[in-house]
Write a protein that holds these residues in place. Structure first.
Motif, short mmCIF file in Angstrom:
data_model
loop_
_atom_site.label_atom_id
_atom_site.label_comp_id
_atom_site.label_asym_id
_atom_site.label_seq_id
_atom_site.Cartn_x
_atom_site.Cartn_y
_atom_site.Cartn_z
N ASP A 1 -3.01 -3.42 -8.20
CA ASP A 1 -2.28 -4.29 -7.29
C ASP A 1 -3.23 -5.12 -6.43
O ASP A 1 -3.06 -6.33 -6.29
N PHE A 2 -4.23 -4.49 -5.84
CA PHE A 2 -5.09 -5.14 -4.86
C PHE A 2 -6.42 -5.64 -5.44
O PHE A 2 -7.00 -6.58 -4.90
N PHE A 3 -6.94 -4.98 -6.45
CA PHE A 3 -8.26 -5.34 -7.01
C PHE A 3 -8.13 -5.65 -8.50
O PHE A 3 -8.73 -4.97 -9.35
N PRO A 4 -7.37 -6.66 -8.88
CA PRO A 4 -7.10 -6.88 -10.30
C PRO A 4 -8.33 -7.24 -11.13
O PRO A 4 -8.30 -7.10 -12.36
N ASP A 5 -9.42 -7.69 -10.48
CA ASP A 5 -10.61 -8.02 -11.28
C ASP A 5 -11.39 -6.79 -11.71
O ASP A 5 -12.33 -6.89 -12.51
N GLY A 6 -11.01 -5.60 -11.20
CA GLY A 6 -11.62 -4.35 -11.64
C GLY A 6 -12.96 -4.02 -11.01
O GLY A 6 -13.54 -2.97 -11.30
N ASP B 1 -2.08 6.84 -5.33
CA ASP B 1 -2.32 6.48 -6.73
C ASP B 1 -3.38 5.37 -6.75
O ASP B 1 -3.05 4.19 -6.64
N SER B 2 -4.63 5.77 -6.86
CA SER B 2 -5.71 4.79 -6.75
C SER B 2 -5.68 3.78 -7.90
O SER B 2 -5.98 2.60 -7.69
N ALA B 3 -5.31 4.23 -9.09
CA ALA B 3 -5.27 3.30 -10.23
C ALA B 3 -4.22 2.22 -10.01
O ALA B 3 -4.46 1.04 -10.27
N LEU C 1 0.83 -1.20 0.00
CA LEU C 1 0.00 0.00 0.00
C LEU C 1 0.86 1.25 0.00
O LEU C 1 0.60 2.20 -0.76
N VAL C 2 1.87 1.28 0.86
CA VAL C 2 2.70 2.48 1.01
C VAL C 2 3.38 2.85 -0.30
O VAL C 2 3.59 4.03 -0.59
N GLN C 3 3.69 1.87 -1.12
CA GLN C 3 4.28 2.17 -2.43
C GLN C 3 3.38 3.06 -3.26
O GLN C 3 3.87 3.82 -4.12
N HIS C 4 2.08 2.99 -3.05
CA HIS C 4 1.13 3.74 -3.86
C HIS C 4 0.71 5.07 -3.21
O HIS C 4 -0.04 5.83 -3.82
N MET C 5 1.20 5.35 -1.99
CA MET C 5 0.86 6.59 -1.31
C MET C 5 1.75 7.73 -1.82
O MET C 5 2.90 7.52 -2.23
N SER D 1 -10.88 2.10 -5.55
CA SER D 1 -10.51 2.80 -4.32
C SER D 1 -10.55 4.31 -4.51
O SER D 1 -10.32 4.83 -5.60
N PHE D 2 -10.85 5.03 -3.41
CA PHE D 2 -10.86 6.49 -3.49
C PHE D 2 -10.40 7.18 -2.22
O PHE D 2 -10.21 8.40 -2.21
N MET D 3 -10.17 6.44 -1.15
CA MET D 3 -9.72 7.08 0.10
C MET D 3 -8.97 6.07 0.95
O MET D 3 -9.31 4.88 0.97
N VAL D 4 -7.96 6.58 1.65
CA VAL D 4 -7.25 5.79 2.66
C VAL D 4 -7.48 6.47 4.00
O VAL D 4 -7.41 7.70 4.10
N VAL D 5 -7.78 5.67 5.04
CA VAL D 5 -8.02 6.22 6.37
C VAL D 5 -7.10 5.54 7.36
O VAL D 5 -7.23 4.33 7.62
N ASN D 6 -6.15 6.28 7.92
CA ASN D 6 -5.34 5.77 9.01
C ASN D 6 -6.16 5.83 10.29
O ASN D 6 -6.88 6.80 10.53
N ILE D 7 -6.01 4.82 11.13
CA ILE D 7 -6.86 4.69 12.32
C ILE D 7 -6.01 4.31 13.53
O ILE D 7 -5.13 3.44 13.43
N GLY D 8 -6.28 4.93 14.66
CA GLY D 8 -5.59 4.56 15.89
C GLY D 8 -5.84 5.57 16.99
O GLY D 8 -6.69 6.46 16.87
N HIS D 9 -5.10 5.43 18.07
CA HIS D 9 -5.13 6.41 19.14
C HIS D 9 -4.11 7.51 18.82
O HIS D 9 -3.00 7.22 18.38
N PRO D 10 -4.49 8.77 18.99
CA PRO D 10 -3.58 9.86 18.58
C PRO D 10 -2.27 9.83 19.33
O PRO D 10 -2.22 9.53 20.53
N GLY D 11 -1.19 10.13 18.62
CA GLY D 11 0.13 10.20 19.22
C GLY D 11 0.53 11.64 19.50
O GLY D 11 -0.26 12.58 19.33
#
Length: 204
Positions: free
Chosen positions: A165-170, A158-160, A73-77, A174-184
Motif C-alpha cells: 500500500d505505502f511502498f509499492p516500489d519495493g 501485516d507488513s507485506a 495504516l489501521v487497516q493493516h494493523m 516495514s517491520f515495526m509501528v511505534v505509537n508516540i505521544g504523552h501517556p493517557g
C-alpha cells in the motif's frame, strides 16, 4: 583519517536513567495532546547519532499523520492494535531501506567501494539491513523517551500488505509501528519481570 581526542564521559544521572530505562514502559493509551512535527524531527536528530555497522544507517522512518493515511495504516494493523493506533497523536512506521548502500559515499566516504560490495551481494545487503535497522529501532524508542514522550512499539501488523500500500516500489520493508505521544489514563500496565544479571551475564 585523523582521530580527535576522546572527551571525558559523564554518566547519566538517576533522572535520565529513569526516563530512558528503569521507569519507562510501553504506552497503550495517549492523552489528547498533539505531537508537533518539530518534536518528531528531534526524535531522529537524537537517534541518528547511535552506532550502526560501518555507519550504514539502513533505518527509514515514515510518520503517518494525515487522517487518510492513518485510516489506511489501521487497516493493516492486527485487531488489538487498531484502536490505539487510530487514537495515538503520532505514529511512526519503521522500515529498512533495501538500497541503503546507495548512501555509502555520503555516510562512509573513505570506503566508497562498499557500495559496489553490497550491490553485488544481495544476501549480505539484506542481512546487514535487517540487523542494523532493528538496532536503530531500539535507539529510536529511546530517543522518543528522551524527548519526554511515550512510545508504544508494535510488530502486530501485516507488513507485506502495508508495504504494498505505502511502498509499492519495493525499496522499503516495514517491520515495526511505534505509537508516540504523552501517556493517557491507564497508559501503563504493571511492569513484567526482567531477567537479572545472574541469568544473562557471564564473564569469560
Amino acid at each position: 583519517m585523523t582521530l580527535s581526542p576522546a572527551p571525558a564521559l559523564d554518566s547519566l544521572n538517576d533522572a535520565g536513567r529513569s526516563l530512558l530505562f528503569t521507569e519507562a514502559r510501553t504506552a497503550n493509551t495517549f492523552a489528547d495532546v498533539p505531537v508537533t512535527d518539530a518534536e518528531l524531527s528531534q526524535i531522529w536528530d537524537l537517534a541518528k547519532w547511535a552506532p550502526t555497522q560501518a555507519n550504514l544507517q539502513p533505518l527509514r522512518v515514515v510518520y503517518v499523520q494525515s487522517p487518510e493515511a492513518r485510516a489506511r495504516l489501521v487497516q493493516h494493523m492486527s485487531d488489538g492494535n487498531k484502536e490505539k493506533t487510530l487514537a495515538a497523536p503520532a505514529v511512526a512506521v519503521l522500515a529498512l531501506d533495501s538500497r541503503f548502500h546507495e548512501h555509502v559515499p555520503t555516510v562512509m566516504p573513505f570506503m566508497p567501494q562498499l557500495e559496489e560490495v553490497f550491490e553485488g551481494n544481495e544476501d549480505a545487503r539484506y542481512s546487514t539491513a535487517r540487523l542494523n535497522s532493528a538496532l536503530q529501532a531500539g535507539y529510536f524508542v529511546l530517543a522518543v523517551r528522551a524527548q519526554g514522550l511515550a512510545a508504544g512499539p508494535m510488530s502486530g501488523f501485516d507488513s507485506a500488505a502495508f508495504d504494498a500500500d505505502f511502498f509499492p516500489d519495493g525499496r522499503l520493508k516495514s517491520f515495526m509501528v511505534v505509537n508516540i505521544g504523552h501517556p493517557g489514563e491507564g497508559a501503563f500496565r504493571n511492569r513484567l519481570p526482567r531477567l537479572d544479571a545472574a541469568q544473562v551475564v557471564d564473564f569469560a
